[in-house]
Design a protein around this motif. Structure first.
Motif, PDB file in Angstrom:
ATOM      1  N   MET A  87       0.876  -1.160   0.000  1.00  0.00           N
ATOM      2  CA  MET A  87       0.000   0.000   0.000  1.00  0.00           C
ATOM      3  C   MET A  87       0.920   1.218   0.000  1.00  0.00           C
ATOM      4  SD  MET A  87      -2.421  -2.085   0.034  1.00  0.00           S
ATOM      5  CE  MET A  87      -3.503  -0.805  -0.598  1.00  0.00           C
ATOM      6  N   SER A  88       0.726   2.119  -0.973  1.00  0.00           N
ATOM      7  CA  SER A  88       1.684   3.215  -1.131  1.00  0.00           C
ATOM      8  C   SER A  88       1.027   4.421  -1.794  1.00  0.00           C
ATOM      9  CB  SER A  88       2.850   2.719  -2.001  1.00  0.00           C
ATOM     10  OG  SER A  88       3.555   3.801  -2.533  1.00  0.00           O
ATOM     11  N   ALA A  89       1.259   5.605  -1.239  1.00  0.00           N
ATOM     12  CA  ALA A  89       0.676   6.822  -1.834  1.00  0.00           C
ATOM     13  C   ALA A  89       1.213   7.057  -3.236  1.00  0.00           C
ATOM     14  CB  ALA A  89       0.967   8.030  -0.942  1.00  0.00           C
ATOM     15  N   GLY A 113       2.494   0.033   5.007  1.00  0.00           N
ATOM     16  CA  GLY A 113       3.606   0.862   5.446  1.00  0.00           C
ATOM     17  C   GLY A 113       3.219   1.708   6.650  1.00  0.00           C
ATOM     18  N   TYR A 115       5.173   5.197   9.159  1.00  0.00           N
ATOM     19  CA  TYR A 115       6.233   6.216   9.233  1.00  0.00           C
ATOM     20  C   TYR A 115       6.435   6.852   7.849  1.00  0.00           C
ATOM     21  CZ  TYR A 115       6.690   3.009  13.132  1.00  0.00           C
ATOM     22  OH  TYR A 115       6.403   2.181  14.178  1.00  0.00           O
ATOM     23  N   GLU A 116       7.685   6.849   7.335  1.00  0.00           N
ATOM     24  CA  GLU A 116       7.938   7.459   6.023  1.00  0.00           C
ATOM     25  C   GLU A 116       7.775   6.466   4.872  1.00  0.00           C
ATOM     26  OE1 GLU A 116       8.287  10.679   5.098  1.00  0.00           O
ATOM     27  OE2 GLU A 116       7.661  10.910   7.168  1.00  0.00           O
ATOM     28  N   GLY A 117       7.451   5.234   5.200  1.00  0.00           N
ATOM     29  CA  GLY A 117       7.246   4.243   4.147  1.00  0.00           C
ATOM     30  C   GLY A 117       8.212   3.072   4.250  1.00  0.00           C
ATOM     31  N   ILE A 131      -0.069  -0.007  -4.650  1.00  0.00           N
ATOM     32  CA  ILE A 131      -1.406   0.542  -4.916  1.00  0.00           C
ATOM     33  C   ILE A 131      -1.707   1.707  -3.976  1.00  0.00           C
ATOM     34  CG2 ILE A 131      -3.883   0.021  -4.797  1.00  0.00           C
ATOM     35  CD1 ILE A 131      -3.276  -2.600  -6.114  1.00  0.00           C
ATOM     36  N   SER A 132      -2.246   2.761  -4.588  1.00  0.00           N
ATOM     37  CA  SER A 132      -2.647   3.960  -3.848  1.00  0.00           C
ATOM     38  C   SER A 132      -4.164   4.053  -3.834  1.00  0.00           C
ATOM     39  CB  SER A 132      -2.067   5.194  -4.539  1.00  0.00           C
ATOM     40  OG  SER A 132      -2.723   6.357  -4.090  1.00  0.00           O
ATOM     41  N   VAL A 133      -4.729   4.487  -2.710  1.00  0.00           N
ATOM     42  CA  VAL A 133      -6.183   4.678  -2.669  1.00  0.00           C
ATOM     43  C   VAL A 133      -6.577   6.127  -2.937  1.00  0.00           C
ATOM     44  CG1 VAL A 133      -6.667   2.690  -1.203  1.00  0.00           C
ATOM     45  CG2 VAL A 133      -6.212   4.914  -0.136  1.00  0.00           C
ATOM     46  N   GLY A 134      -5.618   6.977  -3.267  1.00  0.00           N
ATOM     47  CA  GLY A 134      -5.976   8.356  -3.606  1.00  0.00           C
ATOM     48  C   GLY A 134      -4.787   9.281  -3.482  1.00  0.00           C
ATOM     49  N   PHE A 136      -3.524  11.508  -1.686  1.00  0.00           N
ATOM     50  CA  PHE A 136      -3.368  12.117  -0.369  1.00  0.00           C
ATOM     51  C   PHE A 136      -2.538  11.136   0.450  1.00  0.00           C
ATOM     52  CE2 PHE A 136      -7.575  10.243  -1.102  1.00  0.00           C
ATOM     53  CZ  PHE A 136      -7.450   9.081  -0.352  1.00  0.00           C
ATOM     54  N   LEU A 138      -1.982   9.143   3.930  1.00  0.00           N
ATOM     55  CA  LEU A 138      -2.545   8.662   5.196  1.00  0.00           C
ATOM     56  C   LEU A 138      -1.393   8.277   6.125  1.00  0.00           C
ATOM     57  CD1 LEU A 138      -5.199   6.487   3.414  1.00  0.00           C
ATOM     58  CD2 LEU A 138      -5.761   8.347   4.982  1.00  0.00           C
ATOM     59  N   GLY A 140      -0.883   5.405   7.542  1.00  0.00           N
ATOM     60  CA  GLY A 140      -0.429   4.027   7.406  1.00  0.00           C
ATOM     61  C   GLY A 140      -1.202   3.309   6.320  1.00  0.00           C
ATOM     62  N   GLY A 141      -0.738   2.103   5.965  1.00  0.00           N
ATOM     63  CA  GLY A 141      -1.368   1.343   4.889  1.00  0.00           C
ATOM     64  C   GLY A 141      -2.554   0.511   5.339  1.00  0.00           C
ATOM     65  N   PRO A 144      -5.968   1.802   3.719  1.00  0.00           N
ATOM     66  CA  PRO A 144      -5.969   1.413   2.297  1.00  0.00           C
ATOM     67  C   PRO A 144      -6.129  -0.099   2.095  1.00  0.00           C
ATOM     68  CG  PRO A 144      -4.297   3.073   2.671  1.00  0.00           C
ATOM     69  CD  PRO A 144      -4.850   2.717   4.030  1.00  0.00           C
TER      70      PRO A 144
HETATM   71  C1  LIG Z   1       2.872   8.498   6.105  1.00  0.00           C
HETATM   72  S1  LIG Z   1       2.756   7.374   4.798  1.00  0.00           S
HETATM   73  C2  LIG Z   1       4.279   7.585   3.957  1.00  0.00           C
HETATM   74  C3  LIG Z   1       4.185   8.612   2.886  1.00  0.00           C
HETATM   75  C4  LIG Z   1       5.433   8.702   2.020  1.00  0.00           C
HETATM   76  N1  LIG Z   1       6.528   9.294   2.725  1.00  0.00           N
HETATM   77  C5  LIG Z   1       5.131   9.526   0.780  1.00  0.00           C
HETATM   78  O1  LIG Z   1       5.389  10.718   0.742  1.00  0.00           O
HETATM   79  O2  LIG Z   1       4.532   8.946  -0.176  1.00  0.00           O
HETATM   80  C6  LIG Z   1       2.954   5.797   5.574  1.00  0.00           C
HETATM   81  C7  LIG Z   1       2.315   4.650   4.838  1.00  0.00           C
HETATM   82  O3  LIG Z   1       0.930   4.883   4.692  1.00  0.00           O
HETATM   83  C8  LIG Z   1       0.463   4.210   3.540  1.00  0.00           C
HETATM   84  N2  LIG Z   1      -0.259   5.192   2.721  1.00  0.00           N
HETATM   85  C9  LIG Z   1      -0.339   6.520   2.925  1.00  0.00           C
HETATM   86  N3  LIG Z   1      -1.096   7.121   2.014  1.00  0.00           N
HETATM   87  C10 LIG Z   1      -1.525   6.142   1.181  1.00  0.00           C
HETATM   88  C11 LIG Z   1      -2.358   6.130   0.036  1.00  0.00           C
HETATM   89  N4  LIG Z   1      -2.885   7.239  -0.454  1.00  0.00           N
HETATM   90  N5  LIG Z   1      -2.614   4.936  -0.549  1.00  0.00           N
HETATM   91  C12 LIG Z   1      -2.068   3.797  -0.081  1.00  0.00           C
HETATM   92  N6  LIG Z   1      -1.268   3.755   1.013  1.00  0.00           N
HETATM   93  C13 LIG Z   1      -1.001   4.916   1.637  1.00  0.00           C
HETATM   94  C14 LIG Z   1       1.659   3.596   2.848  1.00  0.00           C
HETATM   95  O4  LIG Z   1       1.717   2.229   3.198  1.00  0.00           O
HETATM   96  C15 LIG Z   1       2.820   4.361   3.449  1.00  0.00           C
HETATM   97  O5  LIG Z   1       3.995   3.607   3.461  1.00  0.00           O
END
Ligand SMILES: C[S@@+](CC[C@H](N)C(=O)[O-])C[C@H]1O[C@@H](n2cnc3c(N)ncnc32)[C@H](O)[C@@H]1O
Length: 244
Positions: A87-89, A113, A115-117, A131-134, A136, A138, A140-141, A144
């Motif tokens: 799960m990743s932005a 994920g 913290y910072e990923g 995969i990203s859910v949008g 923006f 969040l 954590g994963g 999502p």
């Molecule tokens: C605070 S976020 C890390 C954001 C990352 N540093 C970046 O700028 O893309 C922590 C975790 O939240 C999950 N996450 C945050 N936004 C997400 C999104 N829009 N879709 C899917 N996963 C998301 C991911 O697993 C990510 O590793």
């Protein structure tokens, strides 16, 4: 369909995946969900899973070791094809196409994920898809992952009461869903559109098509390939209903 979720917070999944449609799909064994605490796969006594990123920068990053170990051990417990999804932005935006692509896979390992990923070497060498859910960020994963499970489970045979529910929903037709009304027919002076009370099923279907198109033009023109054509179609539909 089996989902294995790798997370630092397995407790977050208590509740959202227990009730209603997803809860029943689990009871009926249409889907299975297994939770795995990432800390169990840490290589030291402190159960360390994160470190500061090389090169500096804010926050902590999930280290490759526990992530590789967790996916290796979890995938050894599954049978048949398995795909690992982070799960990743910055991943592929979740859409009907992505859902169609994933729905045939019997095992999905979802990595959440925090913290910072996650370390890039894990993403490059162990993960099949991000995969990203949008658009923006969040915290954590986990949320999502729940969204992905919900949207996939709804597509599986036997999860929804009627497969028509899927066909008529937003995006199922390529358009947004038409407006719908529940009882009473007059609520505080606001009337239900008379066509819906007419009993004329063909006309109701046509009115719903018109409203779907109208709503999509107004709210999500990006879903339409030919906006000019869509608008002229809508004008013709308005004429059909002009005398009512
Ligand atoms: C605070 S976020 C890390 C954001 C990352 N540093 C970046 O700028 O893309 C922590 C975790 O939240 C999950 N996450 C945050 N936004 C997400 C999104 N829009 N879709 C899917 N996963 C998301 C991911 O697993 C990510 O590793």
């Amino acid at each position: 369909m089996r989902f294995d979720i790798i997370t630092l917070f397995p407790g977050m999944f208590d509740g959202p995946l227990d009730d209603s449609i997803i809860g029943r799909a689990r009871e009926n064994k249409i889907i299975e969900i297994f939770l795995h605490d990432l800390r169990r796969y840490a290589g030291d006594n402190h159960r360390t899973v994160d470190s500061p990123p090389f090169g500096g920068g804010a926050g902590m990053l999930l280290m490759p070791g526990p992530l590789f170990e967790a996916v290796d051990q979890v995938s050894s417990q599954t049978e048949g094809e398995s795909r690992t999804i982070a799960m990743s932005a910055s991943g592929r935006p979740l859409s009907e196409e992505v859902v169609a692509d994933l729905i045939g896979c019997p095992n999905l390992i979802l990595v959440c994920g925090r913290y910072e990923g996650m370390d890039e070497r894990f993403l490059q060498n162990k993960v099949n898809d991000e995969i990203s859910v949008g658009d923006f960020v969040l915290s954590g994963g986990e949320l999502p992952a729940m969204v992905l499970i919900d949207v996939l489970a709804r597509q599986l045979e036997g999860v929804l009461g009627s497969s028509d529910s899927l066909k008529e929903e937003s995006f199922g037709t390529g358009l947004l869903e038409y407006p719908q009304y529940a009882r009473p027919a007059n609520y505080e002076g606001w009337e239900v559109p008379p066509v819906l009370l007419s009993g004329n099923h063909a006309k109701i279907a046509r009115w719903r098509e018109m409203k779907s198109l109208e709503r999509t033009i107004q709210r999500r023109p990006d879903l339409l390939t030919d906006i000019a054509f869509a608008k002229s179609q809508l004008e013709n539909m308005y004429k059909e209903f002009a005398d009512d």
